[in-house]
Structures are given as C-alpha cells and as structure tokens.
Write an enzyme that holds these catalytic residues in place. Structure first.
Site, PDB file in Angstrom:
ATOM      1  CB  CYS A   4     -31.872  13.176 -20.916  1.00  0.00           C
ATOM      2  SG  CYS A   4     -31.601  13.751 -19.462  1.00  0.00           S
ATOM      3  CG  HIS A  20     -35.461  16.726 -22.034  1.00  0.00           C
ATOM      4  ND1 HIS A  20     -36.207  15.787 -21.792  1.00  0.00           N
ATOM      5  CD2 HIS A  20     -34.565  16.981 -20.464  1.00  0.00           C
ATOM      6  CE1 HIS A  20     -34.885  14.141 -20.662  1.00  0.00           C
ATOM      7  NE2 HIS A  20     -34.711  15.548 -20.108  1.00  0.00           N
ATOM      8  CD  GLU A  63     -38.240  14.911 -24.681  1.00  0.00           C
ATOM      9  OE1 GLU A  63     -37.120  15.659 -25.072  1.00  0.00           O
ATOM     10  OE2 GLU A  63     -38.034  15.406 -23.177  1.00  0.00           O
TER      11      GLU A  63
END
Lengths: 249, 228
Positions: B110, B209, B211
């Site tokens: 990001c 993202h 994660e």
C-alpha cells in the site's frame, strides 16, 4: 559510528487510533525516544513469537511496562485485581531467561523489572494496597506525577544501597514517578538495591554478577532523567565493540 | 536462526485500557502474524532518520501501509486531501534507499508500493477518484475494496498469485509513474497494483493488503528471498 541496537519488548494489544480499532504490535513512543536520545537504535520485539533467536542480533534489550504477570509462574493464585497478559508472559519470560543466560545488557522498566524478578525465581506482591495500606504507588493514567502541581499519588522518593550499581548510577537518593499496583516481593536471584523509604517497597533490582542487568519499578522514559537508558546504551555499545554512544542533541 | 524481517511502523495517538491518545508506535498485528507464519522473525522499526544502521539486523524489509507520502518527495504541491506523516517519510525513504543499495529483499504494501515508486524516481496520483471517477479502491471509511488484478505473464507477481487474482485494497492515492520500476500488475481501471525491480534480488510492491485474509504467498516469497 553505528549505534547499539536495543530491542524493546512490545505489546500485542487491541488499540484505537485515527478511527481504527484493531490488534496492533505497539509501544508508547516515550520508550523509543528514550533509547534514541541516549544514543541507541530502538527496534520492537513483538510478543507473539516465542523464539529467542532474535537476541543474537541485538546489543541490548529493554523490557517494557504493561499488564500483570500470571502469578502461576511463582505458584500463587490470582488476586482479584490481577490483570494478566499471557502472550507477553510467555514470550518475555523466555526472552529474559535467554538474555540473562547470554549476558546481554538488560534493563527492566516497571513490568519489565517484575519479569526480571520472576525469571530469577522470585515472586511479586499482587496488589500493593493490601500490603502497605495505601495506593500512592499508582498515579492516575495520563498524569505526570513529577509535575510541580501533581497530587501526592504517583510520586515518591527512592533510596539506593551504597556500593550498588544503582547507587553509582543514580546517587543515594532520587524522586521518581510511579504507575504500578504490583511490586517485587522476593527478588529471586537478583539483589534489591533501591527502596521507597516510606514503605520499603522494592524499587530497584540488579544482578552484580552480570555485565548490566538492572530493573526499576518507575518509568524513567516518561521523565527527563534517562540515566538508566544511557547506562543500557553504554553497556550495549561496549558489548558491540563500539565507542561510548553519543547522546542525541 | 530465522531470517529477521523488519516492518516499518506508524506513529499515531492511540488509546487502550486506561490510556488515552498516547503517542504510540504501532503496526497492525496482521503484518507480524504474516511474517511469523511465513517462518520469519518480525521486528518492528519505529521511524528514525538518524541513519539506516538498523539494516545490519535485517534479512528482509516490509514497508507497511499508512498515510500519504509528502508530494514534495516527487516534486508536487500537496492537494487538499493529502494527509502526510513527515517523520515516517524521512525515516522510511532513508531506509528504503539503503535497503535497495544493499540489495535487501523488500516487500512494499500500500503506502509501501508508493514509497518504492517514489524512491525509484516516480510519482503518485494524490487522489485516485479525481483520476478514475470512482471510489472502488476505498469504498468507504474502514471498508476494503476487492477486485481482480491483471498481472504481466512471466512476472514474479504473476507466478506468486497464480489463478487467484482477487485483491483487497484500501487507498486513495496510487502510482502514477513507477520511476525505474516495472509495472507488473494493474486493476481493470488501469490503477497500478504491482511493481517489481528485476535488477534486484527481491523488490516487490503491491497496492493491496496481502497481510489480510492470511494470504501467505507474498510474505512466504519475501521470507524465502531473505533466507537465501
């Protein structure tokens, strides 16, 4: 000249920030600033990962403040006021034992000092008001007990033992802030070298057999008196074969 | 010994327990968990622009998400909706440049892809809805957009993502010019979703993202590169 790398144990905590609410790895910036102001480079060691291999790459480590340690570690039942943080307990007791074993310079702050005592086979008072009859070791959150107009709560004197590292570092007497409701009862393999003269609560422990292993019950990172952080940075620099760390301007 | 992966952090006023609005260094725990699950040892890196010494500790670097980069870094004036964190900018730019110079494996997420692009001499769109005419990359406060990305055949990201090309994103800025990096992924609307630098061992930036949703593909690749 490179700076000594100082690991800081971090919280894994549900926090709110800028409209977000989530689980974060985190630590108040006061600790980070204290390390940087005394010539170190701070990195945060998260508690979720119970391995200790990261210690091999650090020059020193500080154990930070936070919640209470599970009294099961010294064979006691939890007091109603005891509020534990099991993930940090597991990770930090393992890191503390390994750090002491390899003689890495260690500083314990508040909970960090209590982790030292418990790792050394000692025990804690779970709720100080039950022991000493008052709650003056616990300032209200967000207050500055050392401010000139502060209330009597959260500020007290500390006297140190002649001949100790604490005495060499801090002199015979100082005034500290205070944000805790638990305290070291039995220091285990550590030596108590500082007390609150009003109630004999242990405020400093150390291990003279180690290069640098010092625990303090107060929060020096929230004050302008960073002598214990400077001592950690110096011990870490020496271990790393560096010159004495330069204090930041 | 596991490879040590540094993750850059936010500095924000945060509240927890009895503490209110305390200046705090933090990063969503999902990053740490992703590194741990991939077999790395995560350490968090509070911003510090004194030097990039901390790289000595690291085998890999994750540039985390967060606020907008200061447009001055790519020679533009700030637009009204641009919100910056100068302390992060100076520290992370120093770290990114030093990591690239040392050929350390880097994953940018990001804000991290934007940092990689700007460090490579590129530039950003400061408010994508002005460019695209829609808000699908950040549908509402706290709501992640999800869409399919298209990847360049033969690129690292194409190999890592395979057939599952759905991504989850939350951003209002985007890469306008990737500088010396190569764009290897785009959304259907043309938004840059992935950049790479084939001149380095492992330099990958993604606008989404990874994660979240326990997607181990990219963190796994970073840890593998950090182990090599």
């Amino acid at each position: 000249m490179r700076r000594p790398l100082i690991g800081l144990t971090a919280y894994a905590q549900h926090v709110q920030y800028s409209g977000n609410e989530l689980m974060a790895g985190m630590l108040p910036m006061t600790y980070v600033r204290a390390v940087h102001a005394t010539g170190g480079r701070a990195v945060l060691i998260t508690p979720d990962d119970p391995g200790t291999d990261v210690l091999e790459s650090l020059d020193g480590i500080m154990f930070s403040g936070g919640g209470d340690i599970d009294p099961a570690y010294w064979g006691a039942e939890p007091h109603p006021a005891t509020d534990i943080d099991p993930a940090r307990d597991t990770a930090e007791l393992m890191l503390m034992k390994a750090a002491l074993e390899m003689d890495l310079p260690v500083l314990g702050v508040c909970r960090g000092q209590q982790v030292m005592a418990v790792a050394g086979g000692g025990s804690l008072h779970q709720h100080l008001p039950d022991v000493i009859g008052h709650d003056r070791h616990r300032a209200a959150p967000g207050t500055d007990p050392l401010a000139a107009d502060a209330a009597a709560y959260g500020r007290h004197d500390v006297v140190t033992k002649t001949g100790s590292r604490a005495h060499a570092l801090l002199g015979g007497h100082l005034t500290v802030n205070s944000f805790h409701h638990q305290a070291v009862d039995d220091p285990g393999t550590f030596t108590p070298t500082g007390w609150c003269p009003d109630d004999q609560v242990i405020e400093i422990i150390e291990d003279p057999r180690r290069t640098f292993a010092l625990g303090v019950q107060w929060h020096p990172e929230r004050t302008g008196d960073l002598r214990v952080f400077a001592a950690l940075a110096e011990a870490a620099a020496r271990r790393a074969g560096l010159a004495r760390p330069a204090l930041a301007a | 010994m596991r490879p040590i992966i540094g993750i850059t952090t936010y500095v924000e006023p945060a509240s927890w327990g009895v503490w209110q609005d305390l200046d705090t260094t933090l990063v969503p725990h999902a990053y740490t968990e992703a590194v741990t699950r991939a077999g790395g040892r995560a350490v968090l890196l509070p911003p510090d622009d004194a030097d990039a010494d901390v790289l000595r500790l690291l085998d890999g670097l994750v540039l985390s998400g967060g606020a907008d980069l200061d447009p001055a870094l790519y020679g533009a004036a700030a637009e009204p909706l641009t919100v910056t964190r100068p302390d992060r900018d100076s520290a992370e730019m120093l770290l990114t440049r030093a990591a690239l110079a040392a050929d350390l494996p880097v994953l940018g997420v990001c804000r991290g892809i934007q940092m990689l692009a700007v460090a490579a001499g590129g530039a950003l769109h400061q408010h994508l809805p002005d460019v695209l005419g829609h808000e699908k990359h950040r549908p509402a406060p706290g709501v992640y957009g999800s869409h399919e990305a298209r990847f360049t055949p033969g690129s690292r990201i194409a190999a890592l993502m395979g057939d599952d090309r759905e991504v989850h994103c939350y951003h209002h800025q985007g890469v306008a010019d990737p500088g010396t990096l190569i764009v290897t992924g785009r959304a259907e609307d043309g938004t840059v979703e992935a950049v790479e630098d084939p001149a380095h061992r492992f330099v990958l930036g993604v606008q989404w993202h990874p994660e979240l949703y326990s997607d181990q593909r990219l963190f796994g690749a970073l840890v593998t590169a950090a182990t090599a």
